[in-house]
Design an enzyme around this catalytic site. Structure first.
Site, PDB file in Angstrom:
ATOM      1  N   THR A 177       0.790  -1.430  -0.216  1.00  0.00           N
ATOM      2  CA  THR A 177       0.196  -0.174  -0.109  1.00  0.00           C
ATOM      3  C   THR A 177       1.022   1.397  -0.177  1.00  0.00           C
ATOM      4  O   THR A 177       1.227   1.595   0.935  1.00  0.00           O
ATOM      5  CB  THR A 177      -0.661  -0.331   1.572  1.00  0.00           C
ATOM      6  OG1 THR A 177      -1.630  -1.246   1.255  1.00  0.00           O
ATOM      7  CG2 THR A 177      -1.930   1.122   1.732  1.00  0.00           C
ATOM      8  N   LYS A 200      -0.747   5.066   8.829  1.00  0.00           N
ATOM      9  CA  LYS A 200       0.181   5.623   7.195  1.00  0.00           C
ATOM     10  C   LYS A 200      -0.698   5.798   6.490  1.00  0.00           C
ATOM     11  O   LYS A 200      -0.499   6.408   5.494  1.00  0.00           O
ATOM     12  CB  LYS A 200       1.461   4.146   7.447  1.00  0.00           C
ATOM     13  CG  LYS A 200       2.705   4.731   5.799  1.00  0.00           C
ATOM     14  CD  LYS A 200       2.454   3.204   5.547  1.00  0.00           C
ATOM     15  CE  LYS A 200       1.753   2.364   5.175  1.00  0.00           C
ATOM     16  NZ  LYS A 200       1.977   1.471   4.173  1.00  0.00           N
ATOM     17  N   LYS A 235      -7.012   1.142  -3.479  1.00  0.00           N
ATOM     18  CA  LYS A 235      -6.939   0.735  -2.371  1.00  0.00           C
ATOM     19  C   LYS A 235      -6.867   1.865  -1.445  1.00  0.00           C
ATOM     20  O   LYS A 235      -7.914   1.433   0.453  1.00  0.00           O
ATOM     21  CB  LYS A 235      -5.359   0.015  -2.185  1.00  0.00           C
ATOM     22  CG  LYS A 235      -4.896  -0.112  -0.939  1.00  0.00           C
ATOM     23  CD  LYS A 235      -5.472  -1.356  -0.300  1.00  0.00           C
ATOM     24  CE  LYS A 235      -4.686  -1.856   0.943  1.00  0.00           C
ATOM     25  NZ  LYS A 235      -5.823  -2.437   1.852  1.00  0.00           N
TER      26      LYS A 235
END
Lengths: 298, 298, 298, 298
Positions: free
Chosen positions: C97, C242, C173
Site C-alpha cells: 500500500t 500511515k 486501495k
C-alpha cells in the site's frame, strides 16, 4: 438624585457591575437567587429585595446579568411579576449572554406589557467591570437605548450601537466570544507543538504575543495556557461551553455553519468531561495536550 | 566598508529585503531564477550574478529567501556549487519558510562543507522589509547567529533567539503563520454569520478589532475580509496553503495533531480550487461564504 | 512446472500470501529484512535468498509486499540490484500500500530498465490471504497485467482492473482503507454515545450490524470496538495511520480535500500518542471514549 | 376483527405504513394536516378524521409518524385533546424520529393521563414500509411494548427491544441515521477523489460496494452519489439535516462530542444553502465536489 435601579443577577460579573454603578451614584435595589451574594452591596447601603419583582418600580429600570436564557426567560417572561411591576414606561436592560432569538421574543413580550427592552451584553472581566472599562454592544429601540445610555456609560469605556433589533447585540457578543475561543484553540495547538518540538511553549508564545498578536486577550490567555494555571477561573469552562454552543446555534439560526465553532465546542465538551468544568475556559486547551500525548499536569 | 553579501531569491519579499540591506550599507551580489527581478537592485548599483554560486565569495555570507524547501535544497544541498564556493568559513543565512527538518538536514550538509547555517525566517510584509521593521526568530550555532546579527538587525525591529537547533526558528515561523490562518478562518466565519444576521460584517468586525483584538494583523486582515479585497495579494494563497501544510507536517513530525490546522488546510485547498490561487491568502475566508450560501462576489 | 517467483516482504500479510502461492504450485525464492520470517516457507521447501536481488531471475517475476513507500523505493529504485537482475522482460508485481505517485515513478524507472511494473494491492487480512480470498485492484500496462493474472488469481476471489495507470490501483486501495477508517470513527462515536446513554454499545451496534450494515467489515470491527479487544492486532495502528496519511496526501495530490480523512488522521495520531501504536487500528475509537469522559479500559 | 387504529401523519413514510397496516387487516382512522394525503387510504375504505383527536377511541391505539419533535409535542402534549380522548388504557405508538428527551417527557405526560407510550421509530424507505420489511427498535414499558407488537410485526421483518426507557429507541434510530450520514460523507469524499484521479467514481465505488461494503445502504446511496441523481428524494435533505442535528444534540445531552457528526451537520447545512433542501439527503456529498473544484452538475 438618580432614580433607584433594580439589579438582578449577582454572579462575579454582576456584583462587580452593581458595585460600579453604586459607586457612580446609582442607588440600587438588588436581588440574587442565593441571597448571600448581595452582601457586598448591602454593606455599602444598597437595598436588598426579597423577590426579583421587588427590585422594580413602576416605570423604572431593571438591569439583569443572569446565567443563561432560561434564567432570563423565567424572571422576565410574559406575565412575570417583574414585567407587571415594571409596567408601562419601564425599562429592562438585558446584559446576559443569551441567544438573539431569546432577546427578540422577550422584547416582544416586554412591548406587550409596555416595557422597553434593551440588549447590552458586556466584554470584559470583573476587574474591568469594577473599573468601568467594559466594552458594550447595544441594540434595541432608540428610546430604550437612549434611556439606558448613562448607566452603560458608567460601566464602560466604549459603547457600540447596533440598531433596533434587540437580537443584534447578542450576536455581536457571541461573535466575540467565539473569536476568543477559536484563538485559544489555536494557542493550545501551538503550545503543544512548541513543547513537543523542544522549544518550550513559553518562548514561542512569548515572541508571538509581542509581535503578531500584541493584544491583551491573546497575551493574557496565552500566559494562562503556557503556565497551565486555570484556577481560579476568570470565566468558567461550563459558561464558555454554553457560549460556544450559543454561537453555533445562533449562526445556525441564520443558516451559517461554523466549522471552527463545532471544533471548539467539541473540545470544550471534552474538557468538561476531563473534569475541568469549574476551571477557566482556557483549560479547553488541555485537550490539545491529551491528543499530543503530553501530560495534562506539569 | 562591509563585505559583499550574496542574496538569492528576489520575490516580492526578497527584493524588499535586499533593497533594505543595500540602503543600510551592505554591498550585494544578487541572483534570481528569473533575472528581471534583479533590476531594481542593479539600477542601484548592486552586482548581478549570472549563476547562484557567483553570489558567494569564499568564506563569505549568502542570504537566501526562496519559495520552498525544494528550491533551498536545490541551491544549497550537499555538493552544490554554492556550498563549494562558500567553503570553509562561509555562512548561509536561510530566511525562507521551510520545514524544520529541511533546515536540520541542510545544516548538517553545510557543516560537512565547513559552512555555517543560520535559520532566520521573517514576519512581516514587503513594506516592513523595506522599512527594516520585520520580526525575526533566529536559531543555529551561536557563532553563526553572532555573525548574522548585524545583517538581521538592519532588517528588523526585533530579533528573537531560539537556540542552537537550526529547525527551531522554522517551527516558530510556522506557528505564527498557523495562528494567522486560524484567526482568518475565525474571522471569515464571523463575517458570514454577521452578514446573514443582517448586522453587516463591517460593524461587527469593526467593534471587535477596536476592543478585543486591537492588533494590526487582526485589523488588517479583517478589513480585507470584510471588504473582500483580495487583489493584489499581500501573500498569495498558494504560499499560504504551503505554509499551513508545512505547519501540519512539522507538528506531525513531533507527533502533534493540529485539528484546527487540518480545517484551515482543507479550507485553503478548497479556496485554491475555487480559483483564488493568486489572490491574497485571506481569500480562504470566501469558503465560509460558500458554505453559508452567500455570493462570493459582492 | 511454473517458473520460480521471487517474493520480498514477509510480514504477516506477505508470509500468508507467499504460503498460499506455494500451496498453489508457484515455487518461490523469498527474502525478508529479518530473515527468521522466512522460516515457515523454508520449512515447506521454498528457497531463501540472502539478498533481495537473489530472489530475481533475468526476465522473471518478483512480488513485493513491503511496509511503505521507502522500502519499495529502496529495493526497486533506479539502479537497484533487483531491477538490474530482473532485466529486460522481467516483471515486478507491487502489492504494497503506497502512494500512487510512487508507483508512477517506479514504473517509469522499471520501464527504463526493461522491467514491467504492475500494481496490485490487496484487501483482506492474513486469513483471507491464506485462503486465497483477497480482493485485488490491479493496474499497469496490459501485458504486465496479463502476465500477473494467474498469480493474482491464486490469491484472490476477485480481481478488478483499473487500466494502464500504475497509480490507479494504489488509489483504489487507499480509498478502501479510508472508508474503513471513516466507518470505524463513526462506530466509535456511536459506541461512546450508546454507552453514555445507558443503552450499551453492544445492543445498538448489534442491531445496526444486522440491519443497516450487514457487511463483514462493519460487523467485525464493530465487535472489536464494542468489546475493546484490540490485541492481537489484525492491522496495526501505525500502519493504519500511515494509510490514512497516504489517503490524505494522495487526494491532496489531485487537489481534493478530505475533511473526514483529516479528522480520522488526527484521531489515529492521538491514539498512537495514547500508547496504542501496536494495537489494532480500530483502537483509534478509544479516542472517542476519551472525549466522552469514559474510561479507556473496562 | 381487529380494533380500529388511529394513525396521524401521512407523509411518504406514514402513508406507506398506514396502507401496509390496512392491508394486514388493521382498520384505520387517519388524519393528516394537509388532508389530501389521506386520499389513498380513504379510497381503500379507511376512515378519515377531521381532527387529530377523532382518530382516537377511549382506551384505543393511535400511531404517530410526524415530521419533528414540535409536531409530536403539539398533538400529544399534556392536556392535548388526543391524550384526553385516548384516556385511561389508551396507547400511543410514537414512530417519528425525535429527541430521546422528547419521548421521555411525553411518556411522563401520557402516564399522568393514563395513556401508555411506546417508542418505535423505523429504518427503511417507503417501499420497505409497503412491503412490511422495516427494521424497528422499540422501547417503553413492557406492557405497552407487548400491546404494540402485533402492529409492529405487520410493518417489519425485525423488531429489536431496548427496554423500558422510552428514549432508548430514539437514540438507536439517531445512531443509525448518523452512521448512514457519516458513510455518505465518506463516499462523497471518495467519489470526488476518484474522479479527480481520473479513475471515475463509478469504477471505484463499484468495486468497494461489491467487496468491502456489500450492504444495500452502501450500495444504494453509492449509486445515487456516483450518478448524482438526487431527485426525486428518498429522504429529503432538510429531514436528514434535522436528524443529524438531533444526533449531535442527543449525544451532547449525555455529554458525548460527535466530531464526525459536527462535520456532517456542517456539510448538510451547506448543502441546504446550495439549494438542495428538497433533494435526497445524499446530495450533501455535492459539497465534497465543491471543495474539490468539481462542477456540481454533470
Amino acid at each position: 438624585m438618580n432614580e433607584t435601579i433594580g439589579f438582578v443577577g449577582l454572579g462575579s460579573m454582576g456584583v462587580a457591575m452593581a458595585l460600579r454603578l453604586a459607586e457612580r451614584g446609582f442607588p440600587l435595589r438588588v436581588w440574587n437567587r442565593s441571597p448571600e451574594k448581595a452582601e457586598p452591596l448591602v454593606r455599602q447601603g444598597q437595598a436588598r429585595a426579597e423577590r426579583p419583582e421587588e427590585t422594580a418600580a413602576t416605570g423604572g429600570i431593571v438591569v439583569s446579568m443572569l446565567a443563561d436564557d432560561r434564567a432570563v426567560t423565567k424572571l422576565f417572561g410574559a406575565n412575570s411579576p417583574l414585567l407587571s411591576r415594571l409596567g408601562t414606561g419601564g425599562l429592562h436592560i438585558s446584559m446576559s449572554t443569551i441567544h438573539p432569538e431569546t432577546s427578540r421574543r422577550l422584547a416582544a413580550e416586554h412591548r406587550a406589557a409596555g416595557v422597553g427592552y434593551v440588549t447590552a451584553p458586556v466584554f470584559g472581566r470583573p476587574d474591568s467591570a469594577a473599573a468601568g472599562t467594559l466594552w458594550i454592544p447595544v441594540s434595541g429601540s432608540e428610546s430604550a437605548r437612549g434611556r439606558a445610555r448613562p448607566l452603560l456609560e458608567a460601566l464602560s469605556r466604549g459603547i457600540f450601537e447596533f440598531g433596533d433589533d434587540p437580537g443584534s447585540a447578542n450576536t455581536v457578543k457571541l461573535c466575540g466570544n467565539f473569536l476568543i475561543a477559536a484563538m485559544m484553540e489555536a494557542q493550545g495547538e501551538v503550545a503543544a507543538w512548541a513543547e513537543r518540538s523542544g522549544l518550550g511553549a513559553e518562548a514561542v508564545m512569548g515572541m508571538l504575543s509581542q509581535t503578531l498578536f500584541p493584544c491583551p486577550v491573546f497575551q493574557n490567555y496565552g500566559k494562562r495556557i503556557v503556565a497551565r494555571e486555570f484556577q481560579p477561573a476568570g470565566f468558567r469552562l461550563t459558561l464558555g461551553l454554553k457560549d460556544v454552543e450559543l454561537a453555533v446555534a445562533a449562526a445556525r439560526a441564520v443558516s451559517v455553519p461554523l466549522p471552527l465553532g463545532s471544533l471548539v465546542r467539541d473540545r470544550a465538551l471534552a474538557a468538561v468531561n476531563s473534569g475541568h468544568a469549574n476551571w477557566d475556559w482556557s483549560s479547553l486547551t488541555l485537550e490539545s495536550r491529551v491528543g499530543a500525548g503530553l501530560p495534562q499536569k506539569s
